[in-house]
Enzyme design. Sequence first.
Site, PDB file in Angstrom:
ATOM      1  CE1 TYR A   1      -3.066   4.046  -5.194  1.00  0.00           C
ATOM      2  CE2 TYR A   1      -3.066   1.903  -6.110  1.00  0.00           C
ATOM      3  CZ  TYR A   1      -3.217   2.704  -5.127  1.00  0.00           C
ATOM      4  OH  TYR A   1      -3.098   2.081  -3.845  1.00  0.00           O
TER       5      TYR A   1
ATOM      6  CE  LYS B   1      -3.364  17.613   3.593  1.00  0.00           C
ATOM      7  NZ  LYS B   1      -3.341  17.659   4.976  1.00  0.00           N
TER       8      LYS B   1
ATOM      9  CG  ASP C   1      -5.237  15.894   7.440  1.00  0.00           C
ATOM     10  OD1 ASP C   1      -6.221  16.258   6.759  1.00  0.00           O
ATOM     11  OD2 ASP C   1      -4.514  16.650   7.908  1.00  0.00           O
TER      12      ASP C   1
ATOM     13  CG  ASP D   1      -5.877  -1.645   3.867  1.00  0.00           C
ATOM     14  OD1 ASP D   1      -6.791  -1.910   3.022  1.00  0.00           O
ATOM     15  OD2 ASP D   1      -4.805  -2.266   4.094  1.00  0.00           O
TER      16      ASP D   1
ATOM     17  CG  ASP E   1      -4.888   1.476  -0.937  1.00  0.00           C
ATOM     18  OD1 ASP E   1      -5.571   0.328  -0.930  1.00  0.00           O
ATOM     19  OD2 ASP E   1      -3.632   1.708  -0.870  1.00  0.00           O
TER      20      ASP E   1
HETATM   21  C1  IPM Z   1      -6.343  -2.945  -2.976  1.00  0.00           C
HETATM   22  C2  IPM Z   1      -4.633  -3.055  -2.867  1.00  0.00           C
HETATM   23  C3  IPM Z   1      -4.244  -2.860  -3.957  1.00  0.00           C
HETATM   24  C4  IPM Z   1      -4.289  -1.277  -4.492  1.00  0.00           C
HETATM   25  C5  IPM Z   1      -2.811  -3.151  -4.283  1.00  0.00           C
HETATM   26  C6  IPM Z   1      -2.597  -4.565  -3.962  1.00  0.00           C
HETATM   27  C7  IPM Z   1      -2.269  -2.761  -5.633  1.00  0.00           C
HETATM   28  O1  IPM Z   1      -4.252  -2.520  -1.744  1.00  0.00           O
HETATM   29  O2  IPM Z   1      -6.988  -3.183  -3.695  1.00  0.00           O
HETATM   30  O3  IPM Z   1      -6.783  -2.174  -1.998  1.00  0.00           O
HETATM   31  O4  IPM Z   1      -3.498  -0.495  -3.878  1.00  0.00           O
HETATM   32  O5  IPM Z   1      -5.241  -0.703  -5.161  1.00  0.00           O
HETATM   33 MG    MG Z   2      -5.475  -1.570  -0.466  1.00  0.00          MG
END
Ligand code: IPM
Ligand code: MG
Length: 355
Positions: free
Chosen positions: A141, A188, A220, A248, A244
């Site tokens: 990032y 990884k 993975d 999710d 990240d």
């Molecule tokens: C998160 C989001 C952010 C990230 C995006 C919106 C930049 O997905 O906070 O998880 O990737 O960090």
């Molecule tokens: Mg995110």
Amino acid sequence: MKATIATLPGDGIGPEVMVETLRVLDVIADKFGHDFTITEGLIGGIAIDETGNPLPDETIATCEQADAILLAAVGGPKWSDPMASVRPEQGLLKIRQHFGLFANLRPVKTYPALASHAPLRADLLEGVDILIVRELTGGVYFGQREEMNDEGSAYDTMIYSRPEVERVAHVAFRAAQKRGGKLTSVDKANVLASMRLWRKTVVEVAEDYEDVELDHLLVDACTMHLLTRPASFDVIVAGNMFGDILSDEASVLAGSLGMLPSASLGSERFGLYEPVHGSAPDIAGQGKANPIGMFLSLAMLLRYSLELEAEAVAIEEAVDAVLADGLRTADIARKGEDVATTGQFTQAVIAKLSA
Ligand code: IPM
Ligand code: MG
């Protein structure tokens, strides 16, 4: 206690979940006798519209004067052209970097009341209680990048230094000590040099924490194990991008992305707190948003930045109790179940807190 909280409502459902969260905070202030000053700033798409900058200097100044930041959500279709030079997400990345918030804590637990709602089998979900510690200010990032050049290529570099890995590893090990005593480091290392440095550094830091059981998973494999044996995880530590993605994925275990809070911390008590969910522009302004991720983010703020543990627990227990009563926002309701609006759900949480 007296404390100042900078609020950044942002875009989409952000403003509506923020309003409800401040109602909850008011009740906490009354009940426990605190004096909270609430300030507000622009971030994300609305900040681009009003100032051309996704994180204006005035917002940074407002946040610098506060004890903690509460952020709702940024982004939306209006600003989502990937080729645009200014994007709402830049505000988020900049605020994390500006305040040195290198450790992002994302707790994921399953709610018995919602087990039958999740897409995974209920027996797999029993006892799931995971803390993902995501490195937040390094890695791909924040590496070097070049947007697409004339030859038609573009790049991002994944860079980690030992101190960057060490400090987030310490956060993860300390969290594991206070929880189930297990830490899974995700990398990884079979392919990436930066991830071999990651693994080597985590192994070195582990020497300070003999009471924590450490294992390593390739990212993975980790995605698979999260679905096949989620209850066996305690703390997971991962780099910025892997964390990240994994967070999710893990949100599915909780039944809805709308449930999950997060805390972004640096080396001081100051922190930024935001739900894991995005701005959900498709349901904005309709009273459909699930405010739980935001309420639980407020609870984390009270716990970590203000050291108000009882107040944090009060919010968490009120949310649990309302869910146990069967109240559901649209995202966690099954077919045929009554759906509460964001405001009705908040009112029920407030009723529990005031009882
Ligand atoms: C998160 C989001 C952010 C990230 C995006 C919106 C930049 O997905 O906070 O998880 O990737 O960090
Ligand atoms: Mg995110």
